[in-house]
Design an enzyme around this catalytic site. Sequence first.
Site, PDB file in Angstrom:
ATOM      1  N   ASN A 109     -32.579 -42.292  61.086  1.00 19.82           N
ATOM      2  CA  ASN A 109     -32.506 -42.042  59.645  1.00 19.82           C
ATOM      3  C   ASN A 109     -33.606 -41.101  59.190  1.00 19.82           C
ATOM      4  O   ASN A 109     -34.717 -41.107  59.725  1.00 19.82           O
ATOM      5  CB  ASN A 109     -32.595 -43.359  58.882  1.00 19.82           C
ATOM      6  CG  ASN A 109     -31.471 -44.299  59.261  1.00 19.82           C
ATOM      7  OD1 ASN A 109     -30.493 -43.867  59.875  1.00 19.82           O
ATOM      8  ND2 ASN A 109     -31.595 -45.563  58.915  1.00 19.82           N
ATOM      9  N   HIS A 126     -34.354 -37.822  64.146  1.00 23.42           N
ATOM     10  CA  HIS A 126     -33.620 -36.726  63.501  1.00 23.42           C
ATOM     11  C   HIS A 126     -34.375 -36.128  62.323  1.00 23.42           C
ATOM     12  O   HIS A 126     -33.773 -35.469  61.486  1.00 23.42           O
ATOM     13  CB  HIS A 126     -32.231 -37.210  63.066  1.00 23.42           C
ATOM     14  CG  HIS A 126     -31.343 -37.576  64.223  1.00 23.42           C
ATOM     15  ND1 HIS A 126     -30.228 -38.384  64.105  1.00 23.42           N
ATOM     16  CD2 HIS A 126     -31.415 -37.233  65.536  1.00 23.42           C
ATOM     17  CE1 HIS A 126     -29.646 -38.521  65.291  1.00 23.42           C
ATOM     18  NE2 HIS A 126     -30.353 -37.842  66.182  1.00 23.42           N
ATOM     19  N   GLY A 195     -26.975 -50.898  63.092  1.00 19.47           N
ATOM     20  CA  GLY A 195     -26.324 -50.016  62.119  1.00 19.47           C
ATOM     21  C   GLY A 195     -26.115 -48.591  62.559  1.00 19.47           C
ATOM     22  O   GLY A 195     -26.297 -47.676  61.761  1.00 19.47           O
ATOM     23  N   GLU A 223     -19.207 -53.728  62.691  1.00 24.30           N
ATOM     24  CA  GLU A 223     -18.046 -53.734  63.599  1.00 24.30           C
ATOM     25  C   GLU A 223     -18.493 -53.413  65.018  1.00 24.30           C
ATOM     26  O   GLU A 223     -19.636 -53.006  65.229  1.00 24.30           O
ATOM     27  CB  GLU A 223     -17.015 -52.705  63.124  1.00 24.30           C
ATOM     28  CG  GLU A 223     -17.598 -51.311  63.022  1.00 24.30           C
ATOM     29  CD  GLU A 223     -16.694 -50.327  62.301  1.00 24.30           C
ATOM     30  OE1 GLU A 223     -15.891 -50.758  61.476  1.00 24.30           O
ATOM     31  OE2 GLU A 223     -16.830 -49.120  62.575  1.00 24.30           O
TER      32      GLU A 223
END
Length: 254
Positions: A109, A126, A195, A223
């Site tokens: 993030n 990143h 996440g 998921e």
Amino acid sequence: MGDTGDTEEKELSEAREILERSSSVIVLSGAGISAESGVPTFRGTDGLWRNFRSENLATPEAFWDNPGLVWEWYDWRRRAIKDARPNPGHFALAELENQKRKFTLVTQNIDGLHQMAGSRSVLEMHGNLWEIKCTKCGLVTKDYRVPLEELPPLCPSCGGMGRPNVVWFGELIPMDVIDKTLKAIEESDVMLIIGTSGVVEPAASMGLVAKQAGKTVIEINLEHTPNSSLFDITILGKSGEILPLLYTPSVAYS
Ligand code: BJW
Ligand code: ZN
């Protein structure tokens, strides 16, 4: 939490025991951990890539083709997250860091929310949305202005064109971040992967590196992801709800 009721309870208590026993922890976080802070994720129903094409906005080619357009997008995202604050998931990781002998938090993030929550050992894979890098002299400046006065912003030192100090597709992750991440995996007992959709390399491979090194890998996500079956435990649910349940808060004496 998830939709599997009792199964999640079992995963949760197993994960809690594993974490309690471990003294060295590495975390890899992705956009999902900031979703409960109102920061949009990339993929999925409300993801950024639903409305924007990544190749038009998140590549060096796109930037050099149309720096103004790319900067407008980043300025919009700066505006969109300027009031975002850490959620219980960020705070839980900051607290967990205080309880462990060694703790490294690698994040994909760029929003800075882990640091805002008090995490100290943060590696940004990143880059950071609040940093501007000069394309001419390489100077990196922190800049929290929203909106920016000029687009593209110019370097305060040499007048060169600034770019967001983030890693776009086709660009290299800073070598020191990769080195430190691999070392932290090697020295860890357990890895938490939180996440992230696990499709962007090289971050996506870090869980496999950990498994190959014999580490326990615990995933937290809404998921299953492409590598879930290779991990030891996947807990389905919101990270802001699950992470606070994974450790015992330190008692505060006043
Ligand atoms: C929740 C939740 C809640 C929601 N609780 N969970 C090997 C094979 C194929 C391709 C490549 C390869 N190696 C390299 C590449 C190319 C490329 C790549 O990976 N492409 C793939 C997409 C195919 N990689 C690169 O180019 C990288 N560079 C590199 O490897 O250099 C060497 C090299 C170059 C070229 C060729 C070969 C080698 C650089 C990647 C840079 C990625 N940059 C971005 C933009 C950053 C700046 C910005 O923000 O604008 O980084 S793209 C975007 O994706 C951003 C993110 O950090 C990154 C990952 O996304 P993330 O975090 O996983 O978010 P989502 O939205 O995908 O997922 C959210 C998840 O959360 C979901 O699973 C939800 O279910 C979950 N969730 N709410 C828990 N409350
Ligand atoms: Zn400069």
